[in-house]
Design an enzyme around this catalytic site. Structure first.
Site, PDB file in Angstrom:
ATOM      1  N   ASP A  87     -14.249  50.231   7.899  1.00  0.00           N
ATOM      2  CA  ASP A  87     -13.461  49.996   6.681  1.00  0.00           C
ATOM      3  C   ASP A  87     -13.623  48.570   6.187  1.00  0.00           C
ATOM      4  O   ASP A  87     -13.998  47.671   6.939  1.00  0.00           O
ATOM      5  CB  ASP A  87     -11.971  50.290   6.926  1.00  0.00           C
ATOM      6  N   ASP A 148     -18.035  42.376   6.466  1.00  0.00           N
ATOM      7  CA  ASP A 148     -16.913  42.610   7.396  1.00  0.00           C
ATOM      8  C   ASP A 148     -16.497  44.060   7.233  1.00  0.00           C
ATOM      9  O   ASP A 148     -15.775  44.382   6.309  1.00  0.00           O
ATOM     10  CB  ASP A 148     -15.775  41.657   7.070  1.00  0.00           C
ATOM     11  N   GLU A 182      -9.450  49.095  10.615  1.00  0.00           N
ATOM     12  CA  GLU A 182      -9.204  47.845  11.336  1.00  0.00           C
ATOM     13  C   GLU A 182      -8.448  46.856  10.465  1.00  0.00           C
ATOM     14  O   GLU A 182      -7.556  46.147  10.930  1.00  0.00           O
ATOM     15  CB  GLU A 182     -10.532  47.220  11.792  1.00  0.00           C
ATOM     16  N   GLU A 183      -8.798  46.824   9.176  1.00  0.00           N
ATOM     17  CA  GLU A 183      -8.225  45.811   8.278  1.00  0.00           C
ATOM     18  C   GLU A 183      -6.729  45.999   8.074  1.00  0.00           C
ATOM     19  O   GLU A 183      -6.043  45.089   7.614  1.00  0.00           O
ATOM     20  CB  GLU A 183      -8.945  45.842   6.920  1.00  0.00           C
ATOM     21  N   HIS A 388     -13.618  39.125   2.903  1.00  0.00           N
ATOM     22  CA  HIS A 388     -12.492  39.481   2.025  1.00  0.00           C
ATOM     23  C   HIS A 388     -12.580  38.744   0.690  1.00  0.00           C
ATOM     24  O   HIS A 388     -11.580  38.636  -0.011  1.00  0.00           O
ATOM     25  CB  HIS A 388     -11.120  39.203   2.664  1.00  0.00           C
TER      26      HIS A 388
END
Ligand SMILES: [Zn+2]
Length: 417
Positions: A87, A148, A182-183, A388
């Site tokens: 994700d 990421d 995960e985020e 991000h």
């Protein structure tokens, strides 16, 4: 295998994966939080099967697991796991990502065409300044890149491919996993470490070349609730106690220069109000509490309790109540019990010609949760930078070094584990 072959492989994989929108969603009650993550997870199952990992499968929770059987004849080589999350952060759009490969970077400003005044410049990015001669991948300015952690996904897949194609490299049984969410901190909530069956694991979710992370924050959440007394405003004189005002008074008493995310760095912890649920009758201030020393969490929580109790004394008729929940714990102490885990990681990184850089994460990783669940899991670099953000970038050569690190680790655990 010549470097160029794997490099193409890791880059090709990376470019394929980032074009799928896999943003997670903290507001969603489903598991995984968004169905679009399953598109990439299922693609990975197919790619693992194509590489010969016949047991590759995704479960209901969206977690992909697969086995790369041992090539070693030794019986006692520990099972080692490698993980990455699919994700991307919900803070910025991950839809329609258009990756751009800037070949042979020479220190120039990298213009991101969809937002022409958005420039990735070596002048304000020391890591980028050190990447001359490498190939840099960015997005186009309209979205995040998703390095990421699709850099980590591509690295693990390319390492699996390299090990499959080089059966002469002796390694023990390896377990591979890709996880969603995960985020939003829910990634491995449904991860069955027994079924995974690894004795130790590594996440490939770290930043620059050589990064090795075995220390994270310890984290709690805390809710401070103020009970007031509501009445009809026309008949409130001498009776009403407005919980919103009590809570506002409490928040205004928090220190301005210390103890906050915006005023701390390195090894300092903080208390951070990040949400308020407010009515006149009852107002709750939600905090996250962070510190590298787990025992200091309670000290910070006691401080907030005292501040809240002092506040309600100035608002007769109000009272305060508290709820603390554990979020995750610093993995340092659990990992320190297994010195091999970091020793071999350092050696694997050094063998690629890079220098291991050990740092602490001012946050948590899936590894902190897995470590707490009983699977010690430090974090290795995948090459991601400025995650991000619209300026997110990755070096192809760093990803390639990460592939080598994984291959080296598989071999070193067989030799020395
Ligand atoms: Zn990540």
């Amino acid at each position: 295998m010549p470097t160029t072959t794997t490099q193409t492989s890791v880059l090709e994989r990376f470019l394929r994966y980032v074009q799928l929108d896999t943003a997670s969603d903290p507001a969603s009650p489903t598991t995984p939080s968004t169905a679009k993550q399953l598109v990439l997870l299922d693609m990975l199952v197919n790619e693992l099967k194509t590489l010969g990992l016949t047991d590759a499968a995704r479960d209901e929770a969206g977690i992909v697991m697969a086995t790369l059987p041992a090539t070693s004849k030794k019986k006692d080589v520990p099972v080692i796991g490698f993980l990455a999350h699919v994700d991307t952060s919900p803070e910025l759009s991950g839809a329609g990502v258009k990756p751009i490969v800037h070949h042979d970077y020479d220190g120039r400003d990298l213009v991101l065409p969809d937002v022409p005044n958005l420039v990735l410049s070596a002048k304000d990015d020391a890591d980028l300044a050190g990447k001359k001669g490498e190939d840099i991948v960015t997005a186009s300015g309209a979205t995040l890149l998703g390095a990421d952690d699709k850099a980590g996904v591509a690295v693990v897949m390319a390492a699996v491919e390299q090990l499959v194609k080089n059966p002469g490299i002796a390694h023990g049984p390896l377990r591979i996993a890709f996880t969603p969410d995960e985020e939003i901190g829910r990634g491995v909530r449904h991860f069955d470490i027994k079924r995974f069956g690894a004795r130790y694991a590594y996440t490939l979710d770290g930043a620059g070349l050589g990064t090795l992370e075995a220390e994270t924050f310890s984290a709690d959440s805390m809710t401070v609730t103020f009970q007031g007394r509501n009445t009809h405003p026309g008949f409130a004189h001498g009776v009403m106690v407005n919980a919103i005002k009590v809570a506002a008074d409490f928040v205004s008493r928090l220190p301005k220069d210390t103890l906050s995310p915006e005023r701390t760095r390195e090894k300092e912890g903080f208390v951070h109000p990040n949400d308020i649920t407010a009515t006149v009758d009852r107002t709750s201030v939600h905090f996250i509490i962070r510190d590298f020393e787990t025992a200091q969490l309670a000290v910070k929580e006691d401080y907030l309790k005292k501040l809240a109790n002092d506040t309600v004394r100035d608002w007769p008729g109000s009272n305060a109540s508290f709820e603390v929940k554990e979020t995750y714990r610093n993995m340092r102490d659990a990992i320190a019990k297994h010195p091999r885990l970091l020793e071999l990681a350092r050696e694997a990184i050094r063998e690629t010609g890079a220098t291991p850089t050990e740092s602490s994460i001012r946050g948590g990783t899936d590894g902190s949760i897995l470590t707490e669940m009983g699977l010690p899991t430090p974090n290795l670099f995948s090459g991601q930078h400025r995650f991000h953000s619209r300026l997110e970038w990755v070096s192809v050569q760093d990803m390639e070094q990460a592939v080598k690190t994984v291959v080296n680790l598989a071999r070193l655990w067989e030799e020395k584990g």
